[in-house]
Design an enzyme around this catalytic site. Structure first.
Site, PDB file in Angstrom:
ATOM      1  N   ASP A   8       0.880  -1.184   0.000  1.00 40.59           N
ATOM      2  CA  ASP A   8       0.000   0.000   0.000  1.00 40.59           C
ATOM      3  C   ASP A   8       0.911   1.226   0.000  1.00 40.59           C
ATOM      4  OD1 ASP A   8      -2.409   1.586   0.385  1.00 40.59           O
ATOM      5  OD2 ASP A   8      -1.808   1.847   2.461  1.00 40.59           O
ATOM      6  N   SER A   9       0.280   2.412  -0.134  1.00 35.31           N
ATOM      7  CA  SER A   9       1.054   3.654  -0.054  1.00 35.31           C
ATOM      8  C   SER A   9       1.562   3.900   1.365  1.00 35.31           C
ATOM      9  CB  SER A   9       0.168   4.827  -0.475  1.00 35.31           C
ATOM     10  OG  SER A   9      -0.961   4.901   0.367  1.00 35.31           O
ATOM     11  N   HIS A  66      -7.154   2.804   4.003  1.00 35.26           N
ATOM     12  CA  HIS A  66      -6.939   3.570   5.240  1.00 35.26           C
ATOM     13  C   HIS A  66      -8.244   3.751   6.031  1.00 35.26           C
ATOM     14  CE1 HIS A  66      -3.133   4.691   3.315  1.00 35.26           C
ATOM     15  NE2 HIS A  66      -2.732   5.209   4.464  1.00 35.26           N
ATOM     16  N   CYS A 109     -10.974   2.848   0.323  1.00 39.60           N
ATOM     17  CA  CYS A 109      -9.559   3.169   0.537  1.00 39.60           C
ATOM     18  C   CYS A 109      -9.165   2.377   1.762  1.00 39.60           C
ATOM     19  CB  CYS A 109      -9.378   4.666   0.797  1.00 39.60           C
ATOM     20  SG  CYS A 109      -7.702   5.095   1.338  1.00 39.60           S
ATOM     21  N   GLU A 122      -2.596   8.439   8.414  1.00 40.86           N
ATOM     22  CA  GLU A 122      -1.129   8.270   8.452  1.00 40.86           C
ATOM     23  C   GLU A 122      -0.538   8.971   9.680  1.00 40.86           C
ATOM     24  OE1 GLU A 122       1.297   6.648   6.470  1.00 40.86           O
ATOM     25  OE2 GLU A 122      -0.390   5.630   5.518  1.00 40.86           O
ATOM     26  N   CYS A 180      -4.328  -1.619  -1.847  1.00 37.39           N
ATOM     27  CA  CYS A 180      -4.529  -0.189  -2.022  1.00 37.39           C
ATOM     28  C   CYS A 180      -5.544  -0.044  -3.156  1.00 37.39           C
ATOM     29  CB  CYS A 180      -3.195   0.447  -2.411  1.00 37.39           C
ATOM     30  SG  CYS A 180      -3.319   2.163  -2.930  1.00 37.39           S
TER      31      CYS A 180
HETATM   32  N1  DGL Z   1      -4.790   3.274   0.968  1.00 38.36           N
HETATM   33  C1  DGL Z   1      -4.828   3.662  -0.379  1.00 38.36           C
HETATM   34  C2  DGL Z   1      -6.115   3.340  -1.077  1.00 38.36           C
HETATM   35  O1  DGL Z   1      -6.717   2.359  -0.732  1.00 38.36           O
HETATM   36  C3  DGL Z   1      -4.168   4.927  -0.786  1.00 38.36           C
HETATM   37  C4  DGL Z   1      -4.456   6.189  -0.085  1.00 38.36           C
HETATM   38  C5  DGL Z   1      -3.502   7.225  -0.635  1.00 38.36           C
HETATM   39  O2  DGL Z   1      -2.289   6.969  -0.625  1.00 38.36           O
HETATM   40  O3  DGL Z   1      -3.970   8.279  -1.085  1.00 38.36           O
HETATM   41  O4  DGL Z   1      -6.520   3.990  -2.010  1.00 38.36           O
END
Ligand code: DGL
Length: 272
Positions: free
Chosen positions: A11-12, A187, A185, A153, A74
């Protein structure tokens, strides 16, 4: 391919840990190598070409760790890069969007599904595409929530600022008569209690991670890759890598995973 080889998950940043956590729960025999691209987060505001290049570098790195399959944990990278990565690499790769779309279709009763995600995920229209393939009568109402990722984050999971931002974003969806909301997402499940409180009990929250772990298990069986041998200690089962600030990541990971993370290594992802 060695069945004992690990699954690569990336993931990011910390968001993909919500997927890794689900894999640990549902397929405890599998080893995991996790990569969080903490130097280049967020992905959601970047272009398709950039996110595709990042994904390619990460998969090249994960292959050096001997992974037998990859989970793109992600939504943004799944939306932008999954199809290209599947063509370019010779190991099985799955994303989180298709599993999330499937659960949403199974969950909605009134055919009105809300979707929250990054700008990239919403603009890509990929959830609409998969959902319409399964049921063309379902309407998807999307809302980008770009500030959620940086707030998560920063570890601001239970914070008045996060509440205010969520109120502002979600007010758009409150009068749309949706009965299902996809947390599109990885996150966002980390702030699902805030999202759930604002949307109320009549809206079912969908976390694609659960179905992604189910899809992964099916894939491993299908490809004869499922690990049948005994589980080792977490320090042997799970390895974590980041592109920046390893200690901050380790502390966060420790707070949300069911196992203690002893080591997180920082690597230079640009060299892959
Ligand atoms: N967690 C990621 C997603 O599911 C990326 C969030 C990001 O880096 O902007 O899209």
């Amino acid at each position: 391919m060695d069945r004992k080889a690990p699954i690569g998950v990336f993931d990011s940043g910390v968001g993909g840990l919500t997927v890794a956590r689900e894999i640990m729960r549902q397929i405890p025999n599998e080893r995991i190598v996790y990569f969080g691209d903490t130097a280049r987060v967020p992905y959601g505001s970047k272009s398709k070409d950039t996110v595709t290049m990042y994904s390619r570098q990460i998969i090249r790195f994960l292959k050096t760790e001997g992974v037998k399959a990859i989970v793109i944990a992600c939504n943004t990278a799944s939306a932008y890069a999954l199809d290209t990565m599947v063509k370019e690499f010779d190991i099985p790769i799955i994303g989180v969007v298709k599993p999330g779309a499937k659960v949403a279709v199974d969950t909605t009763k009134n055919g009105r599904v809300g979707l929250i995600g990054t700008d990239a995920t919403i603009q890509s229209g990929v959830y609409d595409k998969y959902i319409k393939e399964l049921n063309s009568d379902i309407e998807v109402i999307g809302k980008a929530c770009p500030l959620f990722c940086p707030l998560v984050e920063e570890g601001m999971l239970n914070d008045t600022i996060t509440n205010q931002v969520a109120e502002r974003y979600l007010s758009y969806l409150k009068d749309k008569d949706i009965d299902t909301l996809i947390m599109g997402c990885t996150h966002y499940p980390l702030i699902s209690s805030t999202i759930g409180e604002i949307m109320g009990d009549k809206v079912n929250l969908v976390n694609p991670a659960f179905e992604t772990a189910i899809e992964l298990r099916k894939l491993l069986f299908r490809e004869n890759l499922y690990n049948q041998s005994d589980v080792d200690s977490p320090s042997l089962m799970y390895r974590f890598y980041v592109s920046d600030a390893a200690e901050k990541f380790r502390r966060f990971a420790d707070s949300i995973l069911p196992v203690d993370i002893s080591v997180t290594k920082q690597i230079n992802i640009e060299q892959y």
